[in-house]
Design a protein around this motif. Structure first.
Motif, PDB file in Angstrom:
ATOM      1  N   ILE A 148       0.654  -1.202  -0.070  1.00  0.00           N
ATOM      2  CA  ILE A 148       0.271  -0.062  -0.011  1.00  0.00           C
ATOM      3  C   ILE A 148       0.897   1.265  -0.148  1.00  0.00           C
ATOM      4  O   ILE A 148       2.105   1.440   0.645  1.00  0.00           O
ATOM      5  N   GLU A 149       0.094   2.263  -0.568  1.00  0.00           N
ATOM      6  CA  GLU A 149       1.013   3.696  -0.830  1.00  0.00           C
ATOM      7  C   GLU A 149       0.251   4.717  -0.011  1.00  0.00           C
ATOM      8  O   GLU A 149       0.773   5.634   0.566  1.00  0.00           O
ATOM      9  N   ILE A 150      -1.347   4.507   0.138  1.00  0.00           N
ATOM     10  CA  ILE A 150      -1.821   5.547   1.202  1.00  0.00           C
ATOM     11  C   ILE A 150      -2.807   4.815   2.035  1.00  0.00           C
ATOM     12  O   ILE A 150      -3.407   3.948   1.527  1.00  0.00           O
ATOM     13  N   MET A 151      -2.612   4.844   3.364  1.00  0.00           N
ATOM     14  CA  MET A 151      -3.241   4.377   4.296  1.00  0.00           C
ATOM     15  C   MET A 151      -4.605   5.368   4.445  1.00  0.00           C
ATOM     16  O   MET A 151      -4.158   6.637   4.860  1.00  0.00           O
ATOM     17  N   CYS A 152      -5.799   5.383   4.792  1.00  0.00           N
ATOM     18  CA  CYS A 152      -6.679   6.188   5.163  1.00  0.00           C
ATOM     19  C   CYS A 152      -7.337   5.543   6.474  1.00  0.00           C
ATOM     20  O   CYS A 152      -7.625   4.386   6.523  1.00  0.00           O
TER      21      CYS A 152
ATOM     22  N   CYS B 244       4.566   3.750   3.839  1.00  0.00           N
ATOM     23  CA  CYS B 244       3.184   4.402   3.083  1.00  0.00           C
ATOM     24  C   CYS B 244       2.727   5.496   3.494  1.00  0.00           C
ATOM     25  O   CYS B 244       3.028   5.930   4.798  1.00  0.00           O
ATOM     26  N   PHE B 245       2.132   6.658   2.872  1.00  0.00           N
ATOM     27  CA  PHE B 245       1.499   7.758   3.312  1.00  0.00           C
ATOM     28  C   PHE B 245       0.378   7.288   4.112  1.00  0.00           C
ATOM     29  O   PHE B 245      -0.069   6.108   3.929  1.00  0.00           O
TER      30      PHE B 245
ATOM     31  N   THR C 226      -5.612  15.618  13.554  1.00  0.00           N
ATOM     32  CA  THR C 226      -5.678  15.094  12.215  1.00  0.00           C
ATOM     33  C   THR C 226      -4.397  15.257  11.667  1.00  0.00           C
ATOM     34  O   THR C 226      -3.677  16.480  11.534  1.00  0.00           O
ATOM     35  N   ILE C 227      -3.769  14.318  11.145  1.00  0.00           N
ATOM     36  CA  ILE C 227      -2.352  14.418  10.584  1.00  0.00           C
ATOM     37  C   ILE C 227      -2.086  13.579   8.923  1.00  0.00           C
ATOM     38  O   ILE C 227      -2.776  12.436   9.089  1.00  0.00           O
ATOM     39  N   ILE C 228      -1.537  14.110   8.066  1.00  0.00           N
ATOM     40  CA  ILE C 228      -1.152  13.382   7.116  1.00  0.00           C
ATOM     41  C   ILE C 228       0.441  13.039   7.368  1.00  0.00           C
ATOM     42  O   ILE C 228       1.197  14.014   7.423  1.00  0.00           O
ATOM     43  N   VAL C 229       0.794  11.942   7.222  1.00  0.00           N
ATOM     44  CA  VAL C 229       1.925  11.415   7.604  1.00  0.00           C
ATOM     45  C   VAL C 229       2.959  10.893   6.360  1.00  0.00           C
ATOM     46  O   VAL C 229       2.226  10.300   5.463  1.00  0.00           O
ATOM     47  N   HIS C 230       4.026  11.177   5.936  1.00  0.00           N
ATOM     48  CA  HIS C 230       4.879  10.827   4.848  1.00  0.00           C
ATOM     49  C   HIS C 230       5.480   9.336   5.226  1.00  0.00           C
ATOM     50  O   HIS C 230       5.577   8.934   6.389  1.00  0.00           O
ATOM     51  N   PRO C 231       5.452   8.621   4.194  1.00  0.00           N
ATOM     52  CA  PRO C 231       6.199   7.293   4.267  1.00  0.00           C
ATOM     53  C   PRO C 231       7.786   7.190   5.101  1.00  0.00           C
ATOM     54  O   PRO C 231       8.119   6.348   5.520  1.00  0.00           O
TER      55      PRO C 231
END
Lengths: 361, 361
Positions: free
Chosen positions: A228-232, A277-278, A297-302
């Motif tokens: 996986i590349e993006i986890m939601c 993964c992001f 709420t966060i957007i995380v880099h691989p």
């Protein structure tokens, strides 16, 4: 990808659509309006994927003991004989709006799954709606349900009744591809004959988790093993910790919230890093009828760092421009799984559920 | 423990014995003297467990291509016919000194294991020496070896040849108890008939990892499933990242070191939290003959926060008073494994090594 070091850029703009509190008295229509307003803002910022929280459409009802028909209002019905959840009048307007804006959506909801015999099974679920395909292309049912079946009986105990209202998910952790989310993806028809050569070139590989799942490394790893590349991941997380009997751990509200946020970030950042993964981790936050939920709420880099973080505990769009090729720096080195994993030593992970301690001396 | 909420305190003072650089020209005796000096300091601070780094007695030799007999000097011999590694003249003085001070020791070393037919297999190993028992009570061989068997061939490539010099560990992840490390432990002879009632009352449950292992959630979980209370982990970690061909990733030295430390901390803090155990993570650090190793020696609480951190990149004793009963706040709630784990969905973790991506669309 396994033989090259500089994958081609695959940029995409994504957003976490944080929601402020949803109170018991708030109508579904009010909440839908708030969600659509966030989508409008996302469209103005060129967002192609919008991630909403767990149980986004209502208050976090498992904090209450609700019985009989009063419970029905929280659920959306998936009846295979009448079409899937996307036909629910409570949910369809969100997907219709997303379609008109060309935005993919992850959203959490309470699912009442009608069985062949007319009975139903309830799940804490999420769906991934693809605007490109104009349909749901991924579905997930929460595996790691926290809380208890029976209400805690001690006076003043906080309730967390997810185990009462939902069955554990029965779909496992199924990664899927999001068609058209990035332009120029390699398709099956024009792919190289060697599968490994296609890695990092196809339509984005997406995984979904819900709230407590993010604390379980097994869940992330099963997705990691699907590349996986993006986890939601959407969540409703209480801003304090409780003891096994349901009482608040004795500490100041600020210290308690800091600790809950530390655990949230260690889980999301640590597991994003360990699976290269992001991750887009989205809160329903603020005080729902006086019950405090954390934000964070966060957007995380691989590489594990936070790219973007919410600033409020209200409805808030958190936007990041990401490049999926960034996943491959670690996927091809530290976490090149096929080179380094030693499955012969991992068997207890599937062979026992609880801990078995070494014998006393 | 599973039925009560307030386990009895089980306090113990532990220390991370960080080592500064060990250069190629440094003698074994010099290093032993430095280690014994740290033990002396530990004794003055009432320490009962001292954790040393990976491959503590020599420079981190897998950064060099070394062939033939030149390699022998880095290894200690375990020959079952002549006694275990504790008989090695290079190691015995450390354990003898620890015995005289009443301190348990974790230490990493290069093990040459003599086989029945006279051949040998080499491992990157650690031993846990119990001062109370005056013997080694735990043994571990590193499972997740990084690097390559063959040297990288591109000019200027950095070498990491652990896969050349060592076999992957064949012992799995065996937790064990450290006799007498805390006073008043419940013994087998006076234990309750119900095993669960003894949880959190016996001699401390210890796990061991080595360096790269700490990035693999599977390793921590297998120990977690044995109820570990203290994880010991020594490491030699390069202060920059390399690409798949062995070149330094292009970023400033400070930024590179910050990133390596972020990954180290996410791994140790995240996995300590997810398994509700203390962890003592100990660096060999500083520049070994010009090759920079990160520091970041940390003692981590089961709630995930750092209790104590090294301030230098030299020999440094990092001491913390811990209470093993703190493990049970999460072991009895969020991470009550038997209540929440769903092993039916974890099978890919043991059934495949590399990633298998969803089909292209």
């Amino acid at each position: 990808m396994s033989t090259t070091e500089a994958p081609s850029p695959r940029p995409v703009v994504v957003a976490a659509c944080q929601l402020g509190p949803v109170h018991l008295a708030d109508s579904r229509q009010d909440v839908l309006n708030r969600m659509c307003k966030l989508l409008d803002q996302a469209a103005r910022e060129n967002v192609k994927l919008a991630v909403f929280p767990e149980l986004a459409f209502t208050t976090f009802f498992p904090r209450y003991l609700i019985e009989g028909e009063d419970l029905d209002q929280y659920f959306d019905i998936e009846d295979p004989s009448k079409g899937g959840i996307e036909q629910s009048p409570n949910i369809k307007p969100l997907f219709d709006h997303a379609y008109s804006l060309g935005i993919d959506v992850y959203v959490g909801y309470a699912e009442r799954s009608i069985q062949e015999d007319g009975s139903h099974i309830d799940y804490n679920s999420s769906a991934y709606y693809s605007a490109h395909a104009n349909k749901i292309v991924g579905k997930y049912r929460k595996v790691h349900l926290p809380g208890s079946v029976e209400p805690k009986t001690e006076p003043g105990a906080f309730q967390q009744l997810e185990k009462r209202y939902f069955h554990p998910g029965n779909l496992g952790f199924p990664a899927f591809r999001a068609p058209g989310l990035v332009p120029g993806a390699v398709k099956k028809s024009d792919a190289s004959a060697s599968p490994a050569e296609n890695n990092g070139k196809g339509d984005p590989i997406i995984g979904m988790l819900i709230c407590n799942d993010r604390r379980w490394a097994e869940a992330w790893r099963v997705y990691g093993l699907q590349g996986i590349e993006i986890m939601c991941c959407g969540y409703n997380t209480t801003a304090f910790q409780t003891t096994a009997s349901g009482h608040m751990v004795d500490m100041s509200p600020d210290a308690a919230e800091d600790l809950v946020l530390l655990h949230h970030k260690l889980s999301c950042q640590g597991n994003s890093y360990m699976n290269a993964c992001f991750s887009i981790n989205v809160a329903k936050t603020g005080a729902e009828d006086g019950n405090p939920l954390v934000g964070g709420t966060i957007i995380v880099h691989p590489l594990g760092h936070i790219i973007k973080e919410a600033k409020t505990k209200e409805d808030e769009l958190v936007v990041a421009s990401i490049d999926l090729s960034d996943c491959y720096r670690l996927k091809n080195t530290v976490f090149a799984f096929e080179k380094h994993r030693r499955t012969e030593h991992y068997h207890p992970i599937v062979e026992q559920t609880g801990a078995i301690e070494p014998e006393l001396l």
